[in-house]
Design an enzyme around this catalytic site. Structure first.
Site, PDB file in Angstrom:
ATOM      1  CG  HIS A  76      -2.139  -0.754   1.138  1.00 46.51           C
ATOM      2  ND1 HIS A  76      -2.944  -1.225   2.028  1.00 46.51           N
ATOM      3  CD2 HIS A  76      -2.854  -1.380  -0.232  1.00 46.51           C
ATOM      4  CE1 HIS A  76      -4.040  -1.979   1.612  1.00 46.51           C
ATOM      5  NE2 HIS A  76      -3.773  -2.234   0.345  1.00 46.51           N
ATOM      6  CG  HIS A 110      -1.766  -6.295   1.738  1.00 48.31           C
ATOM      7  ND1 HIS A 110      -1.606  -5.905   0.388  1.00 48.31           N
ATOM      8  CD2 HIS A 110      -1.601  -5.364   2.557  1.00 48.31           C
ATOM      9  CE1 HIS A 110      -1.201  -4.528   0.478  1.00 48.31           C
ATOM     10  NE2 HIS A 110      -0.976  -4.363   1.835  1.00 48.31           N
ATOM     11  CB  CYS A 132       3.932 -10.471   4.612  1.00 51.03           C
ATOM     12  SG  CYS A 132       5.130 -10.484   6.034  1.00 51.03           S
ATOM     13  CG  HIS A 160      -6.554  -4.289   5.661  1.00 50.64           C
ATOM     14  ND1 HIS A 160      -5.453  -5.109   5.430  1.00 50.64           N
ATOM     15  CD2 HIS A 160      -5.612  -2.903   5.598  1.00 50.64           C
ATOM     16  CE1 HIS A 160      -4.270  -4.744   5.046  1.00 50.64           C
ATOM     17  NE2 HIS A 160      -4.385  -3.315   5.273  1.00 50.64           N
ATOM     18  CD  GLU A 162      -2.713  -8.579   7.872  1.00 47.58           C
ATOM     19  OE1 GLU A 162      -2.769  -9.196   8.929  1.00 47.58           O
ATOM     20  OE2 GLU A 162      -2.099  -7.854   7.571  1.00 47.58           O
ATOM     21  CB  SER A 260      -3.628  -0.989   7.942  1.00 45.99           C
ATOM     22  OG  SER A 260      -3.982  -1.176   9.465  1.00 45.99           O
TER      23      SER A 260
END
Length: 353
Positions: A76, A110, A132, A160, A162, A260
């Site tokens: 992001h 994400h 990640c 979001h 994630e 975030s």
């Protein structure tokens, strides 16, 4: 004989006609620049997961040439995304926008729901997962809890990427999202089913602790992660901001508004006592009406913001102030994540430059 006027000094600013922009660098250069102490937070900027994701796109371009498709923003940060676009990356919202099955398709840092790699496999796409590893850890935890018959509470922010990816690891209804203390109070979990919780990796450490403690008070048998899910980079950057924020007149978080962890840094600064904290991506977003008359400034950067943007911000203040930069360090980071296995090779001889 004409008398030359005395040189304009800093205290003479009030004598300048109001039509002049007193925050413009050309105006500032005509007066004595006031001093500014900059406290530079460390750690700041790129984390290991972000480095791995960006390197994955660049390595795929080196190995396979352009274009390389990326589902959603790889991280992001608009600056990073635009830089990768110039190198040949093409960002798409969904896999059906990929026109050529022979080209690599990379999933963002994400993480994605299980349906995404399944759809890629159905189309026989060359998919590379740049999630990640610390997000993957949360996915694995959720799967283990589900296999052991537990209902999972996910502390995170709705919408979001994630959170969407984590909830998409399991069947609908297996995970309940918790965003606020009000959600905890209203929670009615499945009867006679053990509870466990996981969290988004980029949350406010303090806010999450409060929510988890409230959950544990309501549900004493609640099963916690073996190791905290909020990642080391998020925690370290927030700790550095807590140290700096009470010491400065203002603080800038270098990062994108959809990041975030960057938004949480701004919130942490405000709660730690900083009079004004702003999230800024580039110098043209600096509000000089706010930052044009300060004597101390804190600067940090979200985990997806490159150091070049931090330097750009410092340069903008150096054009208006006599700056003195001091680094305030609260932790050392030496975390490294290897590239996805599909990219652990040498560049092809005929790969595009």
């Amino acid at each position: 004989m004409a008398v030359r006027p005395a040189p304009l000094r800093f205290l003479d600013i009030a004598a300048i006609p109001p039509k002049e922009d007193r925050h413009h660098p050309e105006f500032i250069s005509r007066v004595t620049k006031p001093p500014l102490a900059i406290l530079l937070c460390a750690p700041r900027g790129f984390c290991a997961g972000v480095v791995r994701a960006i390197d994955a796109v660049e390595k795929a371009l080196a190995l396979h040439g352009a274009p390389v498709y990326v589902r959603h923003e790889i991280v992001h940060n608009k600056y990073v995304v635009e830089s990768l676009k110039r190198k040949g990356a093409v960002f798409v919202a969904e896999l059906d926008e990929v026109p050529d099955e022979t080209r690599p398709v990379i999933f963002s840092a994400h993480g994605v729901a299980k349906a995404v790699p399944a759809a890629a496999k159905a189309r026989n796409l060359f998919a590379i997962d740049a999630t990640c590893p610390l997000v993957t850890k949360v996915h694995r935890e959720a799967e283990v809890h589900h296999k052991r018959g537990r209902h999972i509470l996910l502390v995170g922010h709705a919408g979001h990427p994630e959170v969407i990816g984590t909830m998409g690891q399991l069947p609908e209804g297996a995970i309940t999202l918790i965003e606020t203390l009000e959600d905890v109070a209203a929670l009615t979990p499945p009867a006679a089913q053990p509870l466990a919780y996981v969290t988004q990796t980029t949350l406010s450490v303090d806010d999450t602790r409060e929510i988890v403690e409230t959950l544990q008070a309501r549900f004493p048998e609640l099963i916690a992660p073996h190791k905290e899910d909020i990642c080391y980079a998020t925690t370290n950057r927030q700790e550095a901001v807590k140290r700096v924020a009470p010491q400065v007149d203002g603080l800038i978080v270098v990062g994108s508004p959809n990041s975030s962890n960057s938004q949480r840094l701004r919130e942490v600064a405000e709660r730690a006592g900083c009079p004004v904290a702003r999230l800024v991506l580039r110098t043209d977003e600096i509000d000089w009406a706010v930052f044009g008359n300060i004597r101390s400034l804190g600067i940090t950067a979200g985990a997806s913001a490159p150091e070049v943007l931090v330097e750009e911000i410092i340069d903008a203040f150096a054009a208006r102030y006599e700056v003195r930069v001091e680094t305030v360090s609260t932790a050392d980071e030496n975390v490294f994540f290897p590239l996805p296995r599909e990219l652990r090779g040498e560049a092809a001889p005929n790969a595009a430059e």
